[in-house]
Design a protein around this motif. Structure first.
Motif, PDB file in Angstrom:
ATOM      1  N   LEU A   1       7.358   5.306 -10.275  1.00 33.32           N
ATOM      2  CA  LEU A   1       7.816   6.434  -9.729  1.00 33.32           C
ATOM      3  C   LEU A   1       9.302   6.742  -9.349  1.00 33.32           C
ATOM      4  CD1 LEU A   1       6.936   9.186  -8.120  1.00 33.32           C
ATOM      5  CD2 LEU A   1       6.643   7.547  -6.201  1.00 33.32           C
ATOM      6  N   GLN A   2       9.914   5.661  -9.181  1.00 34.55           N
ATOM      7  CA  GLN A   2      11.468   5.867  -8.849  1.00 34.55           C
ATOM      8  C   GLN A   2      12.392   6.004 -10.144  1.00 34.55           C
ATOM      9  OE1 GLN A   2      12.069   3.754  -4.381  1.00 34.55           O
ATOM     10  NE2 GLN A   2      12.172   2.441  -6.126  1.00 34.55           N
ATOM     11  N   GLN A   3      11.729   5.168 -11.150  1.00 34.87           N
ATOM     12  CA  GLN A   3      12.463   5.272 -12.348  1.00 34.87           C
ATOM     13  C   GLN A   3      12.369   6.505 -13.187  1.00 34.87           C
ATOM     14  OE1 GLN A   3      14.933   3.170 -14.174  1.00 34.87           O
ATOM     15  NE2 GLN A   3      15.194   2.967 -12.089  1.00 34.87           N
ATOM     16  N   ASP A   4      10.992   7.198 -13.198  1.00 30.45           N
ATOM     17  CA  ASP A   4      10.587   8.142 -13.870  1.00 30.45           C
ATOM     18  C   ASP A   4      11.206   9.404 -13.242  1.00 30.45           C
ATOM     19  OD1 ASP A   4       9.143   6.772 -15.632  1.00 30.45           O
ATOM     20  OD2 ASP A   4       7.339   7.598 -14.922  1.00 30.45           O
ATOM     21  N   PHE A   5      11.213   9.591 -11.907  1.00 29.24           N
ATOM     22  CA  PHE A   5      11.744  10.691 -11.278  1.00 29.24           C
ATOM     23  C   PHE A   5      13.434  10.761 -10.654  1.00 29.24           C
ATOM     24  CE2 PHE A   5       7.411  11.445 -10.706  1.00 29.24           C
ATOM     25  CZ  PHE A   5       7.146  12.581 -11.461  1.00 29.24           C
ATOM     26  N   LYS A   6      14.069   9.462 -11.121  1.00 27.83           N
ATOM     27  CA  LYS A   6      15.186   8.956 -10.720  1.00 27.83           C
ATOM     28  C   LYS A   6      15.481   9.351  -9.226  1.00 27.83           C
ATOM     29  CE  LYS A   6      17.184  10.330 -15.232  1.00 27.83           C
ATOM     30  NZ  LYS A   6      15.999   9.514 -16.036  1.00 27.83           N
ATOM     31  N   CYS A   7      14.717   8.745  -8.460  1.00 31.15           N
ATOM     32  CA  CYS A   7      14.739   8.650  -6.862  1.00 31.15           C
ATOM     33  C   CYS A   7      14.617   7.517  -6.278  1.00 31.15           C
ATOM     34  CB  CYS A   7      13.619   9.669  -6.232  1.00 31.15           C
ATOM     35  SG  CYS A   7      12.323   9.067  -6.825  1.00 31.15           S
ATOM     36  N   CYS A   8      14.912   7.293  -4.979  1.00 30.07           N
ATOM     37  CA  CYS A   8      14.744   6.024  -4.192  1.00 30.07           C
ATOM     38  C   CYS A   8      14.544   6.267  -2.735  1.00 30.07           C
ATOM     39  CB  CYS A   8      16.276   5.325  -4.327  1.00 30.07           C
ATOM     40  SG  CYS A   8      16.247   3.808  -3.466  1.00 30.07           S
ATOM     41  N   GLY A   9      13.196   5.662  -2.443  1.00 31.28           N
ATOM     42  CA  GLY A   9      12.785   5.852  -1.375  1.00 31.28           C
ATOM     43  C   GLY A   9      11.693   7.434  -0.991  1.00 31.28           C
ATOM     44  N   SER A  10      10.945   7.526  -0.021  1.00 30.87           N
ATOM     45  CA  SER A  10      10.129   8.657   0.164  1.00 30.87           C
ATOM     46  C   SER A  10      11.037   9.826   0.552  1.00 30.87           C
ATOM     47  CB  SER A  10       9.235   8.425   1.349  1.00 30.87           C
ATOM     48  OG  SER A  10       8.339   9.716   1.635  1.00 30.87           O
ATOM     49  N   ASN A  11      11.852   9.728   1.590  1.00 29.33           N
ATOM     50  CA  ASN A  11      13.020  11.012   1.831  1.00 29.33           C
ATOM     51  C   ASN A  11      14.362  10.556   1.491  1.00 29.33           C
ATOM     52  OD1 ASN A  11      10.887  12.343   3.642  1.00 29.33           O
ATOM     53  ND2 ASN A  11      10.807  10.333   4.637  1.00 29.33           N
ATOM     54  N   SER A  12      14.710   9.020   1.535  1.00 27.98           N
ATOM     55  CA  SER A  12      16.200   8.718   1.173  1.00 27.98           C
ATOM     56  C   SER A  12      16.043   7.220   0.939  1.00 27.98           C
ATOM     57  CB  SER A  12      17.032   8.966   2.206  1.00 27.98           C
ATOM     58  OG  SER A  12      16.965   8.320   3.327  1.00 27.98           O
ATOM     59  N   SER A  13      17.175   6.594   0.285  1.00 33.23           N
ATOM     60  CA  SER A  13      16.988   5.118   0.159  1.00 33.23           C
ATOM     61  C   SER A  13      17.040   4.552   1.639  1.00 33.23           C
ATOM     62  CB  SER A  13      18.414   4.819  -0.545  1.00 33.23           C
ATOM     63  OG  SER A  13      19.581   5.140  -0.043  1.00 33.23           O
ATOM     64  N   ALA A  14      17.355   5.036   2.653  1.00 30.03           N
ATOM     65  CA  ALA A  14      17.305   4.485   3.793  1.00 30.03           C
ATOM     66  C   ALA A  14      15.840   4.100   4.389  1.00 30.03           C
ATOM     67  CB  ALA A  14      17.931   5.386   5.026  1.00 30.03           C
ATOM     68  N   ASP A  15      14.807   4.789   3.721  1.00 35.17           N
ATOM     69  CA  ASP A  15      13.449   4.236   3.767  1.00 35.17           C
ATOM     70  C   ASP A  15      13.313   2.868   3.631  1.00 35.17           C
ATOM     71  OD1 ASP A  15      12.907   6.876   4.604  1.00 35.17           O
ATOM     72  OD2 ASP A  15      12.288   7.259   2.487  1.00 35.17           O
ATOM     73  N   TRP A  16      14.153   2.140   2.876  1.00 34.99           N
ATOM     74  CA  TRP A  16      13.692   0.958   2.414  1.00 34.99           C
ATOM     75  C   TRP A  16      14.266  -0.249   3.388  1.00 34.99           C
ATOM     76  CZ3 TRP A  16      10.609  -0.611  -1.123  1.00 34.99           C
ATOM     77  CH2 TRP A  16      10.060   0.383  -2.314  1.00 34.99           C
ATOM     78  N   LEU A  17      14.908   0.193   4.525  1.00 33.70           N
ATOM     79  CA  LEU A  17      15.545  -0.635   5.418  1.00 33.70           C
ATOM     80  C   LEU A  17      14.547  -1.199   6.267  1.00 33.70           C
ATOM     81  CD1 LEU A  17      18.863   1.464   6.483  1.00 33.70           C
ATOM     82  CD2 LEU A  17      18.664  -0.656   5.144  1.00 33.70           C
ATOM     83  N   GLN A  18      13.416  -0.514   6.298  1.00 31.76           N
ATOM     84  CA  GLN A  18      12.079  -1.132   7.141  1.00 31.76           C
ATOM     85  C   GLN A  18      10.907  -1.587   6.446  1.00 31.76           C
ATOM     86  OE1 GLN A  18      12.648  -0.697  10.379  1.00 31.76           O
ATOM     87  NE2 GLN A  18      14.492   0.187  10.015  1.00 31.76           N
ATOM     88  N   SER A  19      11.210  -1.876   5.104  1.00 30.75           N
ATOM     89  CA  SER A  19      10.546  -2.604   4.194  1.00 30.75           C
ATOM     90  C   SER A  19      10.345  -3.997   4.323  1.00 30.75           C
ATOM     91  CB  SER A  19      10.826  -2.223   2.675  1.00 30.75           C
ATOM     92  OG  SER A  19      10.215  -2.961   2.093  1.00 30.75           O
TER      93      SER A  19
END
Length: 224
Positions: free
Chosen positions: A149-167
């Motif tokens: 998903l992130q590679q196909d749509f060139k995005c990172c995280g659900s709302n922003s890359s900050a979502d990964w801080l809680q991963s």
């Protein structure tokens, strides 16, 4: 005078017959296109199913396939009615057209009404998936879906890359100091996620918004 009127009526009948034939041809081609989009969505984008909260993605594809097939069947009936000039077939053809129009009208209204609710649910579920399931034991399919998903749509995280801080993955030793997964990187190489800079990762686009907009557009293709 009567002979002229008969010839005029015959010419009008032939004109309407060919007009209906041309209309029916484009109607049939449209149904084939809609069904093709549904099949393509189901085959090529099925990898996203692991990150969805429900079967909405697959359901939208099946709806397109069913609607396209119904339009094509109706189109075949229209061809037969035009060629045979059978009033019974013509009546059935126009009844099916009316039914298709009413079904699409209702479905289109429902798709518009529930779009925002669907968008919120998908983004919330995607956020939980990033935090709780990514790279966890037994979640290989979900991990592959998120990376794709992130590679196909060139995005990172659900709302922003900050979502990964809680991963759980990013907070674990297995992350090896990554701030985001490597699939967030514009150029994917080993441990590229250690550098969460806009020049290195996708930070502008929002995966949750893109995914739900993609679902909505597929439904709009047929319903609107």
């Amino acid at each position: 005078m009567a002979h002229y009127k008969v010839e005029q009526d015959d010419w009008l009948t032939v004109y309407l017959k060919y007009l209906l034939f041309i209309f029916n041809f484009f109607f049939w081609v449209g149904g084939a296109a809609v069904m093709a989009v549904g099949v393509w969505t189901l085959v090529e984008k099925s990898g996203y199913l692991g990150v969805l909260a429900s079967s909405t993605f697959a359901a939208s594809a099946y709806i397109l396939i069913f609607a396209g097939a119904l339009v094509m069947v109706t189109g075949f009936l229209g061809f037969g009615a035009v060629i045979r000039e059978d009033r019974g077939c013509l009546s059935a053809y126009f009844c099916l057209l009316l039914a298709i129009f009413l079904v699409e009208l209702v479905a289109g209204v429902l798709a518009h009404v529930y779009y925002q609710r669907l968008s919120d649910e998908l983004k919330q579920h995607l956020s939980r998936t990033l935090a709780e399931n990514y790279r966890q034991p037994g979640a290989a399919e979900i991990t592959a879906s998120v990376d794709r998903l992130q590679q196909d749509f060139k995005c990172c995280g659900s709302n922003s890359s900050a979502d990964w801080l809680q991963s759980s993955y990013i907070l674990s030793p297995e992350a090896e100091g990554r701030r985001v997964p490597d699939s967030c990187c514009k150029t994917v190489v080993a441990r590229c996620g250690q550098r969460a800079h806009p020049s290195n990762i996708y930070k502008v686009e929002i995966c949750g918004m893109i995914l739900t907009c993609g679902l909505h557009r597929r439904l709009q293709l047929h319903f609107y």
